[in-house]
Design a protein around this motif. Structure first.
Motif, PDB file in Angstrom:
ATOM      1  N   UNK A  72       0.803  -1.211   0.000  1.00 43.14           N
ATOM      2  CA  UNK A  72       0.000   0.000   0.000  1.00 43.14           C
ATOM      3  C   UNK A  72       0.849   1.282   0.000  1.00 43.14           C
ATOM      4  N   UNK A  73       0.581   2.200   0.931  1.00 41.76           N
ATOM      5  CA  UNK A  73       1.248   3.512   0.917  1.00 41.76           C
ATOM      6  C   UNK A  73       2.754   3.399   1.069  1.00 41.76           C
ATOM      7  N   UNK A  74       3.223   2.412   1.849  1.00 42.02           N
ATOM      8  CA  UNK A  74       4.671   2.252   2.024  1.00 42.02           C
ATOM      9  C   UNK A  74       5.323   1.791   0.725  1.00 42.02           C
ATOM     10  N   UNK A  75       4.679   0.870   0.029  1.00 44.74           N
ATOM     11  CA  UNK A  75       5.216   0.405  -1.259  1.00 44.74           C
ATOM     12  C   UNK A  75       5.174   1.533  -2.291  1.00 44.74           C
ATOM     13  N   UNK A  76       4.099   2.308  -2.303  1.00 42.70           N
ATOM     14  CA  UNK A  76       4.037   3.462  -3.223  1.00 42.70           C
ATOM     15  C   UNK A  76       5.221   4.385  -2.994  1.00 42.70           C
ATOM     16  N   UNK A 118      -0.419  -1.166  -7.126  1.00 45.38           N
ATOM     17  CA  UNK A 118      -1.490  -0.403  -7.777  1.00 45.38           C
ATOM     18  C   UNK A 118      -2.832  -1.109  -7.643  1.00 45.38           C
ATOM     19  N   UNK A 119      -2.834  -2.426  -7.779  1.00 40.76           N
ATOM     20  CA  UNK A 119      -4.086  -3.176  -7.618  1.00 40.76           C
ATOM     21  C   UNK A 119      -4.634  -3.004  -6.203  1.00 40.76           C
ATOM     22  N   UNK A 141      -2.423   9.860  -9.001  1.00 42.12           N
ATOM     23  CA  UNK A 141      -0.997  10.211  -9.058  1.00 42.12           C
ATOM     24  C   UNK A 141      -0.117   8.964  -9.119  1.00 42.12           C
ATOM     25  N   UNK A 142      -0.498   7.917  -8.398  1.00 41.51           N
ATOM     26  CA  UNK A 142       0.319   6.700  -8.418  1.00 41.51           C
ATOM     27  C   UNK A 142       0.287   6.053  -9.800  1.00 41.51           C
ATOM     28  N   UNK A 143      -0.861   6.081 -10.437  1.00 43.30           N
ATOM     29  CA  UNK A 143      -0.979   5.517 -11.785  1.00 43.30           C
ATOM     30  C   UNK A 143      -0.214   6.371 -12.792  1.00 43.30           C
TER      31      UNK A 143
END
Length: 197
Positions: free
Chosen positions: A72-76, A143-144, A160-162
């Motif tokens: 999630x946010x940490x991986x982003x 992303x999923x 923004x992540x996409x």
């Protein structure tokens, strides 16, 4: 033995986990003596650093929660897909893995549960912020997770992540498409992908 401890601290960029120390033949007694002599510090139970140095929190979290995968946010943040700095370490674990509320608070972890059949999808080894090997979900799985209908991520973070993903050379749209067939994602994700290709 002290030399081994210092070598391990160097190898793991300043953070030594007890299991790594014992695997290298370092006894708990040696570590305790070094702590007592202020040669190293005990940051958490089973975690040692050089005096005045911060521990690698991602490495520590994975040592404490052995089934936890950075997500999630940490991986982003790890993949530089978000401007937001997560306040907690996000870990995904299988549904049957128990973590106490006290541990979550102590280690600043936010846990996400997943079905056992989804647990290994996108699991990979990457590097923490300081260069230690950690287990995380790859960009596509992340992303999923962010675009999952049950995700609490804001629309801004999702978009923004996409957008950030689409600028990456190492992106793999075929893999992302495969994962989207396994892990539920919002229909909007597909439209955003098409508009960014």
């Amino acid at each position: 033995m002290k030399k081994t401890v210092y070598d391990l601290l160097k190898k793991y960029n300043g953070t030594l986990i007890l299991k790594d120390a014992t695997a290298a033949g370092v006894s708990r007694v040696t570590l305790k003596r070094m702590v007592d002599n202020r040669e190293i510090e005990r940051e958490y139970p089973g975690v040692y650093t050089l005096p005045g140095q911060f521990a690698d929190e991602l490495l520590v979290a994975q040592a404490k929660f052995d089934k936890g995968i950075i997500s999630h946010a940490t991986a982003l943040d790890l993949y530089d897909l978000s401007d937001d700095i997560p306040k907690k370490i996000h870990l995904t674990v299988p549904y049957n893995y128990h973590i106490s509320a006290e541990s979550l608070k102590k280690y600043a972890v936010e846990v996400h549960y997943t079905k056992p059949e989804w647990y290994a999808v996108g699991k990979t080894v990457t590097q923490s912020y300081v260069g230690n090997p950690i287990i995380a979900y790859d960009m596509e799985r992340t992303l999923c997770d962010i675009w999952n209908p049950w995700s609490k991520s804001s629309e801004e973070i999702k978009i923004k992540s996409l957008q950030g993903y689409m600028t990456k050379k190492e992106r793999d749209l075929n893999k992302l498409s495969r994962y989207r067939k396994i892990i539920p994602t919002s229909d909007e994700m597909k439209y955003y992908i098409k508009s960014l290709v």
